[in-house]
Design a protein around this motif. Structure first.
Motif, PDB file in Angstrom:
ATOM      1  N   ALA A 311       0.833  -1.204   0.000  1.00 49.75           N
ATOM      2  CA  ALA A 311       0.000   0.000   0.000  1.00 49.75           C
ATOM      3  C   ALA A 311       0.865   1.251   0.000  1.00 49.75           C
ATOM      4  O   ALA A 311       0.545   2.245  -0.659  1.00 49.75           O
ATOM      5  N   ALA A 312       1.968   1.207   0.757  1.00 50.84           N
ATOM      6  CA  ALA A 312       2.858   2.364   0.808  1.00 50.84           C
ATOM      7  C   ALA A 312       3.477   2.627  -0.560  1.00 50.84           C
ATOM      8  O   ALA A 312       3.617   3.777  -0.993  1.00 50.84           O
ATOM      9  N   LEU A 313       3.864   1.529  -1.261  1.00 50.70           N
ATOM     10  CA  LEU A 313       4.432   1.689  -2.594  1.00 50.70           C
ATOM     11  C   LEU A 313       3.418   2.308  -3.545  1.00 50.70           C
ATOM     12  O   LEU A 313       3.741   3.190  -4.339  1.00 50.70           O
ATOM     13  N   LYS A 314       2.176   1.856  -3.445  1.00 55.52           N
ATOM     14  CA  LYS A 314       1.140   2.422  -4.291  1.00 55.52           C
ATOM     15  C   LYS A 314       0.958   3.912  -4.009  1.00 55.52           C
ATOM     16  O   LYS A 314       0.734   4.704  -4.916  1.00 55.52           O
ATOM     17  N   ARG A 315       1.042   4.284  -2.716  1.00 57.01           N
ATOM     18  CA  ARG A 315       0.892   5.696  -2.380  1.00 57.01           C
ATOM     19  C   ARG A 315       2.029   6.511  -2.994  1.00 57.01           C
ATOM     20  O   ARG A 315       1.836   7.652  -3.400  1.00 57.01           O
ATOM     21  N   LYS A 316       3.216   5.940  -3.056  1.00 57.54           N
ATOM     22  CA  LYS A 316       4.346   6.653  -3.649  1.00 57.54           C
ATOM     23  C   LYS A 316       4.147   6.870  -5.150  1.00 57.54           C
ATOM     24  O   LYS A 316       4.603   7.848  -5.726  1.00 57.54           O
ATOM     25  N   LEU A 317       3.478   5.896  -5.773  1.00 53.76           N
ATOM     26  CA  LEU A 317       3.315   5.958  -7.230  1.00 53.76           C
ATOM     27  C   LEU A 317       2.020   6.609  -7.670  1.00 53.76           C
ATOM     28  O   LEU A 317       1.814   6.828  -8.865  1.00 53.76           O
ATOM     29  N   GLU A 318       1.144   6.951  -6.723  1.00 54.47           N
ATOM     30  CA  GLU A 318      -0.195   7.385  -7.104  1.00 54.47           C
ATOM     31  C   GLU A 318      -0.203   8.709  -7.863  1.00 54.47           C
ATOM     32  O   GLU A 318      -1.165   9.017  -8.573  1.00 54.47           O
ATOM     33  N   GLN A 319       0.874   9.500  -7.739  1.00 54.68           N
ATOM     34  CA  GLN A 319       0.896  10.764  -8.438  1.00 54.68           C
ATOM     35  C   GLN A 319       1.155  10.570  -9.933  1.00 54.68           C
ATOM     36  O   GLN A 319       0.956  11.504 -10.707  1.00 54.68           O
ATOM     37  N   VAL A 320       1.599   9.390 -10.338  1.00 55.42           N
ATOM     38  CA  VAL A 320       1.884   9.179 -11.751  1.00 55.42           C
ATOM     39  C   VAL A 320       0.997   8.093 -12.353  1.00 55.42           C
ATOM     40  O   VAL A 320       1.258   7.644 -13.462  1.00 55.42           O
ATOM     41  N   ASN A 321       0.004   7.638 -11.651  1.00 53.81           N
ATOM     42  CA  ASN A 321      -0.927   6.687 -12.252  1.00 53.81           C
ATOM     43  C   ASN A 321      -2.349   7.044 -11.851  1.00 53.81           C
ATOM     44  O   ASN A 321      -2.608   8.120 -11.339  1.00 53.81           O
ATOM     45  N   PHE A 322      -3.274   6.134 -12.081  1.00 56.85           N
ATOM     46  CA  PHE A 322      -4.690   6.416 -11.839  1.00 56.85           C
ATOM     47  C   PHE A 322      -5.228   5.526 -10.723  1.00 56.85           C
ATOM     48  O   PHE A 322      -6.344   5.013 -10.807  1.00 56.85           O
ATOM     49  N   SER A 323      -4.434   5.346  -9.676  1.00 65.66           N
ATOM     50  CA  SER A 323      -4.841   4.435  -8.605  1.00 65.66           C
ATOM     51  C   SER A 323      -6.116   4.894  -7.921  1.00 65.66           C
ATOM     52  O   SER A 323      -6.973   4.075  -7.579  1.00 65.66           O
ATOM     53  N   HIS A 324      -6.254   6.210  -7.685  1.00 65.04           N
ATOM     54  CA  HIS A 324      -7.465   6.719  -7.039  1.00 65.04           C
ATOM     55  C   HIS A 324      -8.691   6.469  -7.919  1.00 65.04           C
ATOM     56  O   HIS A 324      -9.762   6.100  -7.425  1.00 65.04           O
ATOM     57  N   LEU A 325      -8.528   6.678  -9.222  1.00 63.89           N
ATOM     58  CA  LEU A 325      -9.656   6.481 -10.131  1.00 63.89           C
ATOM     59  C   LEU A 325     -10.005   5.006 -10.244  1.00 63.89           C
ATOM     60  O   LEU A 325     -11.186   4.633 -10.238  1.00 63.89           O
ATOM     61  N   ARG A 326      -9.003   4.145 -10.342  1.00 62.99           N
ATOM     62  CA  ARG A 326      -9.253   2.707 -10.444  1.00 62.99           C
ATOM     63  C   ARG A 326      -9.948   2.184  -9.192  1.00 62.99           C
ATOM     64  O   ARG A 326     -10.754   1.255  -9.268  1.00 62.99           O
ATOM     65  N   ALA A 327      -9.642   2.777  -8.043  1.00 61.26           N
ATOM     66  CA  ALA A 327     -10.254   2.316  -6.797  1.00 61.26           C
ATOM     67  C   ALA A 327     -11.768   2.508  -6.800  1.00 61.26           C
ATOM     68  O   ALA A 327     -12.489   1.789  -6.108  1.00 61.26           O
ATOM     69  N   LEU A 328     -12.265   3.458  -7.586  1.00 59.18           N
ATOM     70  CA  LEU A 328     -13.708   3.698  -7.658  1.00 59.18           C
ATOM     71  C   LEU A 328     -14.430   2.592  -8.415  1.00 59.18           C
ATOM     72  O   LEU A 328     -15.655   2.478  -8.337  1.00 59.18           O
ATOM     73  N   PHE A 329     -13.683   1.768  -9.154  1.00 61.98           N
ATOM     74  CA  PHE A 329     -14.256   0.678  -9.952  1.00 61.98           C
ATOM     75  C   PHE A 329     -13.631  -0.659  -9.574  1.00 61.98           C
ATOM     76  O   PHE A 329     -13.577  -1.589 -10.375  1.00 61.98           O
ATOM     77  N   ALA A 330     -13.177  -0.782  -8.327  1.00 57.87           N
ATOM     78  CA  ALA A 330     -12.380  -1.937  -7.916  1.00 57.87           C
ATOM     79  C   ALA A 330     -13.166  -3.228  -7.818  1.00 57.87           C
ATOM     80  O   ALA A 330     -12.587  -4.312  -7.863  1.00 57.87           O
ATOM     81  N   SER A 331     -14.481  -3.169  -7.666  1.00 59.00           N
ATOM     82  CA  SER A 331     -15.308  -4.370  -7.612  1.00 59.00           C
ATOM     83  C   SER A 331     -16.540  -4.140  -8.481  1.00 59.00           C
ATOM     84  O   SER A 331     -16.894  -2.996  -8.763  1.00 59.00           O
ATOM     85  N   PRO A 332     -17.216  -5.190  -8.925  1.00 60.84           N
ATOM     86  CA  PRO A 332     -18.402  -5.005  -9.780  1.00 60.84           C
ATOM     87  C   PRO A 332     -19.470  -4.127  -9.131  1.00 60.84           C
ATOM     88  O   PRO A 332     -20.053  -3.259  -9.787  1.00 60.84           O
ATOM     89  N   LYS A 333     -19.709  -4.337  -7.841  1.00 63.27           N
ATOM     90  CA  LYS A 333     -20.739  -3.553  -7.161  1.00 63.27           C
ATOM     91  C   LYS A 333     -20.336  -2.097  -7.055  1.00 63.27           C
ATOM     92  O   LYS A 333     -21.161  -1.187  -7.263  1.00 63.27           O
ATOM     93  N   LEU A 334     -19.082  -1.848  -6.733  1.00 65.27           N
ATOM     94  CA  LEU A 334     -18.597  -0.483  -6.618  1.00 65.27           C
ATOM     95  C   LEU A 334     -18.547   0.190  -7.986  1.00 65.27           C
ATOM     96  O   LEU A 334     -18.866   1.382  -8.116  1.00 65.27           O
TER      97      LEU A 334
END
Length: 525
Positions: A311-334
């Motif tokens: 999770a920490a690594l993802k936080r380091k990279l989140e400024q150059v990818n779309f991790s926040h946006l992908r998290a909004l679609f992380a499961s079918p229900k979400l």
């Protein structure tokens, strides 16, 4: 600030190191919202820490700090979101008289482009560089360019300044709703709905200030010539609105200390700062909290180091990818939930400005046909319509807490009825009948917005809330851009735009029924 916390300390009553902390103080563990909504889509470390922070905020309760935040978020941010689009629609007739543009709706188009840029930049940005800068700068930008706009020498200039002040306006709701929700105890999340009282009051305030300035210091549409001196009312109006925004900015910047959201800090790996903020809020409220740094750090232990490292690594990279946006679609229900709420915002984003773009014409022509299209009657009717929005917001705050009705029921019913009342307005054969239907429309639409503005941030986790708010606001603004384009090429002398607007609201109401999550009685992570 309360005493320093040692990582190894754990006062009596703190969460167990080997169990998921429960939200005591009236908010049982089974009522936690996000673990149900986002199960499997956020790392267990974040989820566990967020529940601890929720418990601490609930323990502190609703106090002085949150009530101050209620005023500077609602009285300033929420109000500005509605105030400035209304400013644009109110000054448009005077702008047309003075500058005689070939395509007057371009002013609304430039405003909506600015709102889109603001929603994207501030909404997505606040998940990267924090809430504090966005919170303080949005109204400041609005005030500066609003004041400068009063000196516009031509139509192109006022259009550019409208776009620039709207960059600030566009960031208010995505940022402010996230800030307020993240400091609210779960038992008081209904106050997010009540903020829309300020949104409705802004409409009334704009009309009351515009009445003497625009009503009596503006060239009449029948005038053959219109000089700057004869048409100075809209410039005085812009100065008044710019000064009002400047006062709001000064109050926020100089007289109120905004602390960064504890859950935002925790999501960035700054646990110690998050704990300090919670203790500072407790101090301001005159309360105490048992929260310690150890309560958060324990989730980094017990075999979860690998998860936390990832999770920490993802936080380091989140400024150059779309991790926040992908998290909004992380499961079918979400993904289904996120897609629906974005679509609902998009439909409303077209329906609301489309109706408002044609409303002044409808009021003026219908009034003229009925023999009462005077300046006094026009502004009187606009003020009456604005007054009805205030009780609408209050009713919305009450409806969302009704068992088995909640946010979804209130949103679906109010959105569909908004469309119904728009259809009904086309049947008016007297000026008073038209006024009545418009009052009903404004009443229901304020209920709708009160619930929508509360529901949307509640269904996103803190670490992705700015991105979620930005996504819905972006859809709203993109479709809002279509309204002035339609106004440029459509026939202004028909009720067709009202029919289209009504259909969009009804469709949005039906989509609301399909939303999978009901936040009533649950605390957001």
């Amino acid at each position: 600030m309360d005493g320093k916390m040692e990582p190894g300390s754990k006062p009596k009553g703190a969460a167990s190191v080997h169990s998921t902390p429960s939200l005591n103080n009236g908010l049982p563990n089974e009522q936690v919202l996000v673990p149900t909504l986002l199960k499997g889509s956020i790392d267990p470390v974040y989820e566990g820490k967020a529940q601890v922070l929720n418990s601490a905020i609930q323990e502190i309760g609703m106090g002085r700090y949150q009530w101050q935040l209620f005023v500077v978020v609602g009285g300033f941010g929420w109000a500005s979101d509605n105030l400035w689009p209304i400013v644009t629609s109110l000054i448009l007739p005077a702008i047309k008289s003075e500058f005689s543009p070939s395509k007057p709706p371009l002013l609304s188009l430039s405003q909506n482009i600015g709102l889109l840029v603001g929603a994207i930049f501030w909404g997505f940005g606040c998940d990267l560089f924090g809430r504090r800068w966005a919170f303080n700068l949005t109204i400041g930008i609005t005030s500066v360019f609003g004041l400068i706009a009063a000196g516009s020498p031509n139509f192109a200039a006022i259009g550019c300044f409208a776009a620039l002040w709207s960059v600030g306006v566009g960031g208010n709701l995505p940022v402010d709703s996230a800030i307020f929700l993240e400091f609210l105890p779960g038992s008081h999340q209904y106050l997010l709905t009540m903020l829309s009282v300020f949104w409705a009051f802004a409409q009334l305030l704009a009309n009351l200030i515009a009445w003497p300035l625009l009503g009596y210091h503006t060239c009449q549409e029948t005038a053959t010539t219109c000089t700057r001196s004869e048409n100075f009312g809209w410039r005085w109006f812009m100065i008044a609105m710019g000064l009002l925004a400047m006062i709001m900015f000064c109050c926020r910047f100089f007289f109120f200390t905004l602390y960064e959201s504890p859950k935002y800090l925790m999501g960035r790996g700054k646990d110690e700062e998050a704990v300090r903020v919670v203790h500072e809020v407790a101090r301001i409220n005159g309360k105490a909290t048992n929260l310690t740094l150890a309560d958060l750090e324990v989730f980094n232990e017990a075999g979860q180091q690998g998860i936390d490292a990832s999770a920490a690594l993802k936080r380091k990279l989140e400024q150059v990818n779309f991790s926040h946006l992908r998290a909004l679609f992380a499961s079918p229900k979400l993904a289904w939930s996120t897609s629906l709420i974005i679509l609902i915002w998009a439909f409303i984003g077209l329906g609301f400005p489309l109706y408002n773009a044609f409303l002044p014409y409808i009021q003026a022509t219908r009034g003229a046909e009925f023999g009462d299209g005077s300046t006094y009657i026009t502004f009187r009717n606009s003020t009456i319509i604005a007054v009805l929005g205030i009780p609408g917001a209050l009713v919305g705050g009450a409806l969302v807490e009704i068992p088995r009705f909640g946010r979804k029921g209130a949103l679906a019913l109010s959105t569909a009825l908004t469309g119904v009342f728009l259809y009904c307005s086309t049947t008016a054969v007297t000026s008073n009948a038209l006024l009545g239907w418009n009052c009903a429309y404004n009443f229901m639409s304020n209920i709708m917005y009160a619930v929508l503005y509360a529901y949307t941030p509640e269904i996103f986790a803190t670490k992705d809330r700015g991105t979620g708010n930005a996504s819905t606001a972006t859809a709203n603004r993109v479709f809002g851009i279509m309204a002035p384009i339609i106004a440029i090429y459509a026939n202004l002398e028909t009720s067709a735009p009202v029919y289209v607007s009504g259909a969009l609201f009804i469709a949005a109401g039906l989509l609301t029924v399909l939303l999978p999550f009901e936040p009533r009685g649950k605390a957001s992570l």
